[in-house]
Design an enzyme around this catalytic site. Sequence first.
Site, mmCIF file in Angstrom:
data_model
loop_
_atom_site.group_PDB
_atom_site.id
_atom_site.type_symbol
_atom_site.label_atom_id
_atom_site.label_comp_id
_atom_site.label_asym_id
_atom_site.label_seq_id
_atom_site.Cartn_x
_atom_site.Cartn_y
_atom_site.Cartn_z
ATOM 1 N N LYS A 1 -4.357 12.912 -12.281
ATOM 2 C CA LYS A 1 -4.974 11.589 -12.158
ATOM 3 C C LYS A 1 -6.269 11.472 -12.956
ATOM 4 O O LYS A 1 -6.690 10.371 -13.290
ATOM 5 C CB LYS A 1 -5.174 11.247 -10.699
ATOM 6 C CG LYS A 1 -3.819 11.083 -10.016
ATOM 7 C CD LYS A 1 -3.885 10.496 -8.648
ATOM 8 C CE LYS A 1 -2.511 10.176 -8.096
ATOM 9 N NZ LYS A 1 -1.692 11.367 -7.771
HETATM 10 C C1 LIG Z 1 -0.359 11.373 -7.464
HETATM 11 C C2 LIG Z 1 0.349 12.665 -7.569
HETATM 12 C C3 LIG Z 1 1.749 12.740 -7.785
HETATM 13 C C4 LIG Z 1 2.627 11.514 -7.842
HETATM 14 O O1 LIG Z 1 2.355 10.710 -8.951
HETATM 15 P P1 LIG Z 1 2.897 9.205 -9.046
HETATM 16 O O2 LIG Z 1 2.308 8.631 -10.260
HETATM 17 O O3 LIG Z 1 2.406 8.531 -7.782
HETATM 18 O O4 LIG Z 1 4.370 9.270 -9.068
HETATM 19 C C5 LIG Z 1 2.318 13.993 -7.959
HETATM 20 N N1 LIG Z 1 1.573 15.124 -7.893
HETATM 21 C C6 LIG Z 1 0.242 15.090 -7.674
HETATM 22 C C7 LIG Z 1 -0.503 16.369 -7.597
HETATM 23 C C8 LIG Z 1 -0.424 13.866 -7.515
HETATM 24 O O5 LIG Z 1 -1.759 13.852 -7.293
#
Ligand SMILES: *Cc1c(COP(=O)(O)O)cnc(C)c1O
Length: 462
Positions: free
Chosen positions: A112
């Site tokens: 993220k």
């Molecule tokens: C947010 C997240 C996901 C999922 O990602 P999306 O974009 O919501 O599908 C998977 N793994 C981790 C570690 C995350 O923080």
Amino acid sequence: MRYISTRGAAPELSFDEAMLTGLARDGGLYVPATVPRMSAGDIAALAGASYEEVAFRVMRPFIGDSFSDAEFADCITRAYAGFGHAARAPLKQLQDNHFLLELFHGPTLAFKDFAMQLIGQLFQTSLERSGNRVTIVGATSGDTGSAAMEAFRGLSNVDVFILYPHGRVSDVQRRQMTTVTEANAHALALTGDFDDCQARLKDMFNDFAFRDGVRLAGVNSINWARVLAQVVYYFTAAVALGAPHRPVSFTVPTGNFGDIFAGYIARRMGLPIEKLVVATNQNDILHRALCSGDYVTTGVTPSISPSMDIQVSSNFERALFDAFDRDGGAVEQMMDALKGQGGFHISQGALDRLRATFASGRASEQETSAMIKRALGEMGELLCPHSAIGVHVAQAHLGATPMITLATAHPAKFPDAVEAATGVRPALPPRMGDLFDRPERMTRVGNDLAEIEALIREEIAA
Ligand SMILES: *Cc1c(COP(=O)(O)O)cnc(C)c1O
């Protein structure tokens, strides 16, 4: 470049307007009116370029005149300067024809950071120019909140408030939010669960007097700018393995469908991606929907991969919009049925269109732990539970086309699950080694809209 809503009834916006708005006022999500194409020559020319250079070339056509070339290039440089790896998103070989894309070298150790760090810079640049100030409020089950606090701390035209469920995030996740020292960043520990946090956030967006009064802005994964920032690493990874001259596939650990939708955009831009494989945990609504055509919610069962514990996968709406030939009315009907009856059926034509791009699989809790253990034993790789789900699901899709599995978080972010599976407790990277010595600061709040709104008003007036 103009942006339109997936429900067809909100005003068209420019890139920066869509970014600052987040959710469209008709309840839909913003998508580009047309997806720009990159030719095989354009893609081939990315070989050998830095991550930042690829980011500029891939994203530039989507930005329109919201930012000048120089402003946009500066934002990209600042966004990725704090990453702990020169390649930003390094690619590693795991097995024959199977590669791992490490997306956890950002400041909060999850993918993220790629989007959040960039939109922090873009918000600041846009707001400095207009002289406006916004209040960002987000709800988190852990990773989004820490990435947002880290990206917006200290920026002069933004206040950021993150609601997290008290006692229900990991120690590392909590400390990444509560040890931020800048006065514009606020961690709010809500008495309740993640759904309560998200419900209060939605209430704030629907309270138009409050929304307009504090200039509320959203940075959750439905924000188009976040999706766009994630398109970049699909290009760097594919080009590293020979695109555009040979196709690749990706397996993506999925919750809200944001990260994998970025892969879909890369494919629409012309990147030769054969398959995008959705990998879910036991909360497998997307896997079930792609198998049967029935998108039906059941309760969320907590798992060792908490960032994928989701039953309403917001960004899937964007894929449906295209699968239904951009018919906003059809999307609206499905979303109403989801709200009213807890589900909807995807018509055969639309399902066939989705299946032309997306495959899927799931991993149970046991399979996830077994994969973490096997990856360490056979591949020498310590995986976080989310990444392990990706590697597990990818096993069923390996073939002649190179497979790239996205590693979405660093194993040290989820040390208990990793230690339970392997006996090895993953260490935080040295640059973060003092996380457990830093003082914590947070405000406890009840599950009460009026109380939270009053607190936010008071803090931004201070
Ligand atoms: C947010 C997240 C996901 C999922 O990602 P999306 O974009 O919501 O599908 C998977 N793994 C981790 C570690 C995350 O923080």
